[in-house]
Write a protein that holds these residues in place. Structure first.
Motif, PDB file in Angstrom:
ATOM      1  N   GLN A 167      15.393  16.793  80.522  1.00 55.44           N
ATOM      2  CA  GLN A 167      14.629  15.672  81.065  1.00 55.44           C
ATOM      3  C   GLN A 167      14.731  15.619  82.582  1.00 55.44           C
ATOM      4  O   GLN A 167      13.731  15.379  83.269  1.00 55.44           O
ATOM      5  N   GLN A 195      12.732  18.473  84.022  1.00 56.01           N
ATOM      6  CA  GLN A 195      11.295  18.231  83.873  1.00 56.01           C
ATOM      7  C   GLN A 195      10.772  17.291  84.950  1.00 56.01           C
ATOM      8  O   GLN A 195       9.645  17.449  85.429  1.00 56.01           O
ATOM      9  N   GLU A 196      11.570  16.329  85.360  1.00 61.24           N
ATOM     10  CA  GLU A 196      11.166  15.374  86.395  1.00 61.24           C
ATOM     11  C   GLU A 196      11.590  15.825  87.790  1.00 61.24           C
ATOM     12  O   GLU A 196      11.448  15.057  88.752  1.00 61.24           O
ATOM     13  N   SER A 197      12.137  17.049  87.897  1.00 62.09           N
ATOM     14  CA  SER A 197      12.562  17.638  89.181  1.00 62.09           C
ATOM     15  C   SER A 197      13.593  16.773  89.903  1.00 62.09           C
ATOM     16  O   SER A 197      13.555  16.614  91.128  1.00 62.09           O
ATOM     17  N   LYS A 235      16.983   7.294  90.333  1.00 65.33           N
ATOM     18  CA  LYS A 235      15.845   7.852  89.608  1.00 65.33           C
ATOM     19  C   LYS A 235      16.274   8.323  88.217  1.00 65.33           C
ATOM     20  O   LYS A 235      15.604   8.081  87.216  1.00 65.33           O
ATOM     21  N   LEU A 250      15.108   6.893  84.461  1.00 60.70           N
ATOM     22  CA  LEU A 250      14.506   7.821  83.512  1.00 60.70           C
ATOM     23  C   LEU A 250      15.272   7.855  82.196  1.00 60.70           C
ATOM     24  O   LEU A 250      14.693   7.722  81.105  1.00 60.70           O
ATOM     25  N   SER A 278      14.350   6.677  78.266  1.00 63.35           N
ATOM     26  CA  SER A 278      14.136   7.729  77.271  1.00 63.35           C
ATOM     27  C   SER A 278      15.176   7.731  76.150  1.00 63.35           C
ATOM     28  O   SER A 278      14.868   8.073  75.016  1.00 63.35           O
TER      29      SER A 278
END
Length: 615
Positions: A56, A59-61, A86, A90, A94
């Protein structure tokens, strides 16, 4: 020979200083911003969870320094707080409500040093920050809970007075008693109005009902009691977490501020503080068929509940005992090695439970775990609506009449049993609470004030260094070495003591310690000068100087230590912080100023034929 220490004594002093330096060194490495993930109510963190979190973030860098599974918790380290925040947002979204996602500041201590037990010194919120929670108490639930209790009291009192009634029910704003006839209605109103003077009673002879509403004063008392009791219980929970110098105080009419300085396990703190958990003991309904209940025909006196595995149980609504009577709870293992929670009740609870179980021997009893969890809905007053979640954690047959001490089983793991025991021991919250604000805070006094505090210490050390070298020359250098060793030992001891926290007032205690340490050396050095002026030899002057000044130094430091201990015993917050560093500083300064300097002086000048000293 005068002024000669045996080798073992010199090595011992060197070892103590080196040992202090070793455990002071973790403070040089700083802290990394991190996100800590832990499972709730027995949910385990596994390698699969680690891979999921890693994917995850990738994927969101969101860049991270490391991610590791430590002590059943997932710890993700970041280079800056921006990436940390951040990632928290996230993962919180999730992972769902089965996991606790919390901010953390994690020591960057090397593994080899951490394996030796090395940890950095904990700093207070006024220096390096910690975790700040703003919690909101749901007052509507507090009133509803009070009404639920009053329904049972009304029933018991009416039975005790042999006043017949059809039902006692709770409405949104009152308790309604349905009587059998007008005579019972009159008796009930006369009796209850005298017994419950903080209720307003309104009778309706046509419907044979008596309506009891709480007065505004009673409602105010319930809200105030809920807030104060929640503050007390949260303080107990914070104490269970072992946090040093916490702040727990009210803010306004329904909020509580909690500040946990230097806390490391914020995920556990968040779980324990936010939990509105209690336990109820109810009998399993064996008189009615559970299959009818599963088809929607639940008896009015019973309730359909299920355990964690989804197995349904039909239990009585009547509560035998609540968690309010629990005075102690601890986790352990039964004879089969399964996790259990041992519970001790207060005297009223023991009597109540004994009376409730004596007539139910051989029948199954359910232990119901209750939590209130916040939802996204709001009531007309803008308060968060809480959802009551009930889960059966164990069903056991009552083998004998139970008293003040008994046990419950059903926990999936020792960790879950431990957390359940902690919550029950610390107390069930009077009203549900939720964390409405959570943040990792920086210095409350501002970076400028913190910088000035450190500058004060450095300036104090610097001026003393210069004065001692100028005034006492070579012996001044020895005193300065002892002063540096003293600071290292203070930091080392503060780092080793669990719960010790350095605050800004504690820094003032360190500055004061500098002056006291130098004062001891000044007494010794001046006494050596006096002996030399009296015509004694160098070795005799050194020996007499240390021996004669020792009693004076001991007297002065012991009186100051007594004052510091009194401050620690009766003080709170910043005063305790000052007392802790002052006490430690007194003990370390006596060691370095007397024994430490004596070791160096003996090593350099002891046992030699000298005509003069550089003092």
């Amino acid at each position: 020979m005068l002024n000669k220490y045996p080798l073992w004594k010199s090595l011992m002093v060197l070892f103590i200083v080196a040992f202090g330096a070793l455990y002071a060194s973790p403070n040089l490495y700083g802290e990394d911003p991190a996100v800590q993930i832990s499972g709730l109510r027995g949910v385990e963190i596994t390698e699969t969870s680690l891979d999921s979190v890693k994917s995850q973030l990738d994927q969101e860098s969101i860049t991270y320094q490391s991610i590791a599974l430590e002590n059943g918790q997932l710890l993700v380290r970041f280079q800056n707080t921006e990436s940390q925040l951040k990632a928290r947002d996230l993962l919180d979204e999730s992972l769902g409500d089965k996991y606790s996602v919390a901010l953390n500041l994690t020591p960057a201590t090397p593994d080899w040093l951490a394996s030796l037990g090395g940890t950095p010194m904990k700093l207070g919120l006024d220096l390096s920050g910690g975790v700040h929670f703003l919690m909101e108490v749901n007052m509507n639930e507090a009133i509803i809970k009070a009404q639920d209790g009053m329904v049972g009291d009304f029933r018991n009192d009416l039975r005790g007075e042999k006043i017949r009634y059809r039902s006692v029910k709770k409405t949104s704003d009152a308790i309604v008693v349905q009587l059998r006839n007008e005579e019972d209605l009159a008796k009930a109103e006369s009796f209850l109005s005298k017994r419950y003077r903080d209720f307003l009673f309104d009778d309706d002879s046509d419907s044979l009902t008596l309506k009891a509403s709480m007065t505004e004063q009673k409602l105010k008392e319930i809200r105030e009691y809920a807030l104060q009791q929640n503050i007390t219980i949260i303080r107990n929970r914070v104490n269970e977490l072992g946090v040093a110098e916490p702040l727990v105080q009210r803010q306004g009419q329904k909020h509580i501020v909690i500040e946990l300085p230097g806390v490391q396990d914020t995920a556990k703190a968040k779980e324990i503080l936010n939990a509105t958990a209690t336990i109820e003991f109810r009998m399993v309904d064996q008189e009615n068929d559970i299959s009818n209940a599963l088809n929607g025909r639940v008896p009015a006196s019973s309730q359909l509940l299920s355990d964690r595995d989804g197995r349904p149980y039909l239990v009585k609504k009547r509560i035998m005992l609540t968690g309010d009577h629990i005075i102690d709870a601890n986790s352990g293992f039964d004879e089969n090695g399964r996790s259990q929670v041992n519970i001790t009740l207060d005297s009223p609870g023991g009597t109540k439970f004994s009376n409730a179980t004596k007539s139910n021997i051989g029948k199954p009893m359910a232990s119901v775990f209750i939590e209130y969890k916040p939802t996204d809905r709001k009531d007309p007053q803008g308060n968060t609506i809480f959802e009551k979640q009930e889960e059966i954690i164990s069903v056991a047959t009552i083998q004998a009449r139970l008293g003040k001490s008994f046990r419950i089983t059903g926990s999936d793991s020792p960790a879950e049993a431990h957390n359940l025991a902690l919550l029950l021991r610390a107390g069930a919250l009077i009203a549900p609470i939720q964390i409405v604000e959570e943040r990792t805070v920086g210095p409350t006094l501002g970076a400028e004030n913190v910088q000035l505090g450190f500058q004060a210490i450095l300036m104090g050390f610097g001026l003393v260094f210069v004065f001692m070298i100028v005034y006492y020359r070579a012996f001044g250098i020895v005193a300065n070495l002892a002063l540096g060793a003293n600071l290292v030992l203070i930091v080392g001891v503060m780092s080793m003591i669990p719960g010790a926290t350095l605050t800004l007032p504690g820094m003032a205690g360190i500055v004061l310690t500098v002056g006291m340490a130098v004062d001891a050396n000044v007494l010794i050095f001046e006494r050596i000068r006096e002996e030399m002026r009296a015509g004694k030899s160098v070795q005799q002057s050194i020996h007499q100087g240390y021996d004669a000044a020792f009693s004076t130094i001991i007297d002065a430091n012991i009186t100051t230590l007594i004052a510091a201990l009194i401050l620690f015993a009766v003080g709170t917050g910043p005063i305790k912080g000052f007392a802790v560093t002052l006490s430690i500083g007194i003990l370390t300064s006596m060691f370095t100023a007397v024994i430490g300097t004596r070791t160096v002086v003996n090593a350099v000048w002891g046992g030699k034929r000298l005509d003069k000293l550089s003092i």
